[in-house]
Design a protein around this motif. Structure first.
Motif, mmCIF file in Angstrom:
data_model
loop_
_atom_site.group_PDB
_atom_site.id
_atom_site.type_symbol
_atom_site.label_atom_id
_atom_site.label_comp_id
_atom_site.label_asym_id
_atom_site.label_seq_id
_atom_site.Cartn_x
_atom_site.Cartn_y
_atom_site.Cartn_z
ATOM 1 N N THR A 43 0.832 -1.204 0.000
ATOM 2 C CA THR A 43 0.000 0.000 0.000
ATOM 3 C C THR A 43 0.862 1.247 0.000
ATOM 4 O O THR A 43 0.580 2.210 -0.718
ATOM 5 N N ASP A 158 -5.860 -0.964 -4.746
ATOM 6 C CA ASP A 158 -5.352 -1.535 -3.497
ATOM 7 C C ASP A 158 -6.298 -2.622 -2.998
ATOM 8 O O ASP A 158 -7.323 -2.333 -2.403
ATOM 9 N N GLU A 159 -5.953 -3.847 -3.245
ATOM 10 C CA GLU A 159 -6.766 -5.004 -2.848
ATOM 11 C C GLU A 159 -8.254 -4.760 -3.066
ATOM 12 O O GLU A 159 -9.050 -4.863 -2.125
#
Ligand SMILES: Nc1ncnc2c1ncn2[C@@H]1O[C@H](COP(=O)(O)OP(=O)(O)OP(=O)(O)O)[C@@H](O)[C@H]1O
Ligand SMILES: [Mg+2]
Lengths: 365, 317
Positions: A43, A158-159
């Motif tokens: 991240t 991000d995910e």
């Protein structure tokens, strides 16, 4: 669309260094998966590319332009957050239109582009709904819509599938990849799920403790892991390590593990006596009564088309993936045959792969 | 949920305990309502009824209290009053029946207006400043943030009246005595600490991702704050506004000390009504009743936010 180039990027939070000296290039239109366990700095890397975090040192280029110190809003990128960050006080249409409003796009065009985007993502029927009532998958699509409606230089995610349930994830993985094939936007996709990364990405960067352990295509990462960490992180079950202590000679084509001579790809370096590990994927092991490498069957796990058989080798378990129709008794002694062509050698002290013909062919070809 | 009702749930209160709780709450509500009801009743009594003993529950309602509240009156001879011709309003009629005529409006309405201006003005300021400060404390690395926040809170630890004399002297020097601006500044100063603390709690709960998303989407931080953070902080802002408003509206001590004329608010004015022409309790009660209305309306309108404010955002959306 543009190329993303990261040069020696570092980020420290006080004394803790979250990202250490990362460099990689995502070519125009490429899909990169940034893969690693929780807390490894994925991240943080993404946020630095986005401009939400300033790097401690290093440079970031977008489409050839140095944007290291540019503000987020000047970078022309889109970011899909893990929890989507849909604005709860706006409906779906307004959420998707929000980035266009900032750019001062004309009303009629905003309308047209929002509707075009919604059609692409098959959410045109929920445009006037409130975002708070949406199901996970629809929230996901709205977040994607807000990203693609701008036609930015690149996408950072991000995910984005992290909160969806397993069944739906598979569907979204396919949808995301199809979407990428259609719009060919440079994408950096953060995930801790190796299967997601393998299924979607053109390139994978495996991160661990802030370090990029390996950067390459999914095939390279799987077949020629650069470090023991990567070998262990990728694949399920992961690569087996047969540890032994020896000196290695340049040009040698075999190593001795537990007194058994095992053929390996030609070694390209002289190495003094130390601890090494022979890395073998479960599917590169077969059973053979004549093999001198022997162990006792510890247990097996049935997977339909194949089974994973665990064999106790004295120094630990080795897992083999073999056809499901073979039967084993627990405790039965078996011989293991290794597909020598596909073996890796690792230096246990550094954790790095020992150069061999198998790895060299990758560098030259 | 199980369809069998024989076992009792550990988390759900039982019916008996719910009843006991309801009884206590209702009893408490009734007890606290009695003075309020008494004030409203008194405001509709005639002056003799208001002081009769035993107190009258049943009485002939009259608007005399409200007439007296809004007017000043002078005593006249009956001959003069009959020479005036027909009364022009209900109040005129009531006043004449007491051998008086209306001389002009009282100061109640201007004082009430002062209260409105000062209370709403200071609330607006305190909440605006508080929101900005809370956002700063919540999102940025402020040097000595902890100490600053404690300092802000510590201004509340001393009873405000302890600084009354210094403020009185300061205000005289600055020419702020008996001005609406002076009172607005004072109440803002007192309320802003509460506002910062309350609002910081609310803003902390709004994920940063919203602003970050907006900033990536091309907005400045300021725009992101107004378009994305503020709309989500409305609950907290409403709750904070009520708390500030209640304080500024009810404040008495500073108002008595610092205002006497032009900027006097309703709280110090209401007790002075009693002196004008005997013990005029109905007029005092009428002044109090009207005084309670704005807060009552505001609180009822925003009661949901107020409840959430009390639980400090523990009740999630
Ligand atoms: N603002 C910050 N201040 C201090 N430490 C931070 C900050 N942001 C991240 N870290 C630390 O940096 C490390 C990397 O964090 P990061 O969020 O990049 O990990 P991640 O790979 O995304 O993990 P996850 O899969 O859990 O999201 C973590 O140990 C985290 O605690
Ligand atoms: Mg993360």
């Amino acid at each position: 669309m543009a190329e993303i180039r990261i040069e020696n990027l570092r980020k420290e939070f006080g004394a803790f260094s979250a990202v250490e000296d990362s460099s990689f290039v995502v070519r125009d239109g490429e899909f990169l998966a940034l893969l690693g366990p929780s807390g490894c700095g994925k991240t943080t890397t993404l946020r630095m590319i986005a401009g939400l975090e300033l790097p401690t040192s290093g440079k970031i280029f977008l489409g050839g332009e140095d944007v290291t110190f540019n503000r987020a809003r000047e970078r022309d990128i889109a970011f899909v957050f893990q929890l989507f960050a849909l604005y709860p006080h706006m409906n779906v249409r307004k959420n998707i239109a929000f980035p266009l409003l900032a750019q001062g796009v004309a009303k009629a065009e905003i309308r047209a582009r929002v509707e075009e985007t919604a059609k692409l993502l098959q959410i045109d029927h929920i445009l006037d709904r409130s975002v708070s009532g949406l199901a996970g998958g629809d929230r996901q699509r709205v977040a994607l819509g807000r990203a693609i409606v701008r036609r930015p230089k690149c996408f950072l995610m991000d995910e984005p599938l992290g909160t969806l349930d397993a069944e739906f994830r598979d569907l979204m993985v396919r949808e995301l990849r199809e979407l990428h094939n259609r719009i060919r936007a440079t994408t950096v996709y953060v995930t801790h799920d190796q299967l997601e990364a393998m299924a979607m990405a053109d390139k994978i960067a495996v991160m661990n403790h802030g370090i990029i352990e390996q950067f390459g295509t999914p095939q390279e990462i799987y077949n020629r892991p650069a470090t023991m960490y990567v070998a262990d992180f990728i694949g399920s079950p992961p690569m087996n390590f047969l540890r032994f202590t020896a000196g290695l000679q340049k040009g040698a084509r075999s190593v001795v593990v537990d007194g058994v001579d095992i053929s390996v790809p030609e070694i390209h370096l002289d190495l003094a006596e130390s601890e090494f590990a022979l890395g073998v994927r479960p599917e590169d092991i077969s059973f053979s009564d004549v093999s001198p490498l022997r162990g006792a069957v510890f247990g097996s796990e049935y997977h339909g088309t194949n089974q994973i058989v665990a064999v106790e080798m004295g120094k630990g378990l080795v897992k083999a993936r073999v056809p499901a129709d073979q039967n084993f008794r627990i405790g039965e002694t078996v011989g293991l045959e290794l597909n020598y062509d596909r073996l890796s050698l690792f230096d246990c002290t550094s954790g790095r792969a020992v150069p061999s013909s198998r790895y060299a062919e990758h560098h030259h070809g | 949920m199980s369809s069998v009702n024989t076992a009792h749930s550990v988390v759900e209160p039982s019916r008996t305990s719910k009843r006991i709780a309801a009884t206590i709450v209702i009893a408490y509500a009734v007890i606290t309502m009695i003075p309020l009801v008494w004030i409203v009743l008194t405001s509709f009594k005639s002056p003799p009824d208001s002081i009769s003993y035993p107190p009258k529950i049943v009485f002939q309602p009259t608007l005399e209290g409200y007439c007296n509240l809004f007017t000043t009156r002078t005593r006249q001879t009956p001959e003069y009053i009959t020479s005036l011709g027909a009364p022009t309003s209900t109040c005129d009629e009531i006043t004449r029946s007491r051998n008086m005529v209306i001389a002009g409006p009282s100061n109640y309405w201007p004082r009430f207006q002062n209260s409105l201006v000062i209370a709403f003005g200071s609330t607006f300021l305190a909440v605006s400043l508080g929101t900005l400060a809370a956002y700063g404390f919540s999102r940025f690395k402020v040097p000595l943030a902890e100490d600053l926040l404690f300092f802000i809170l510590s201004t509340r630890m001393m009873p405000p009246i302890a600084v009354a004399i210094p403020i009185y002297l300061m205000y005289r020097q600055l020419g702020l005595s008996d001005t609406a601006l002076g009172m607005i500044l004072l109440y803002t100063a007192v309320n802003v600490s509460l506002a910062v603390w309350l609002l910081k709690g609310f803003i902390d709960e709004i994920p940063r991702e919203y602003e970050e998303a907006a900033m990536i989407d091309g907005y400045t931080r300021m725009q992101a704050f107004f378009k994305v953070v503020l709309p989500q902080a409305t609950t907290g802002i409403a709750a904070t506004a009520i708390f500030c408003l209640i304080f500024a509206w009810n404040e008495y001590a500073f108002a008595v000390l610092l205002t006497s004329g032009a900027a006097q608010t309703a709280p110090p004015f209401i007790p002075t009504i009693i002196g004008e022409g005997g013990q005029d309790w109905p007029a005092v009660a009428a002044g109090t009743t009207i005084f309670v209305v704005p807060i009552l309306v505001f609180t009822i309108l925003l009661r949901k936010q107020l409840l959430r404010g009390i639980t400090f955002g523990a009740v999630r959306k």
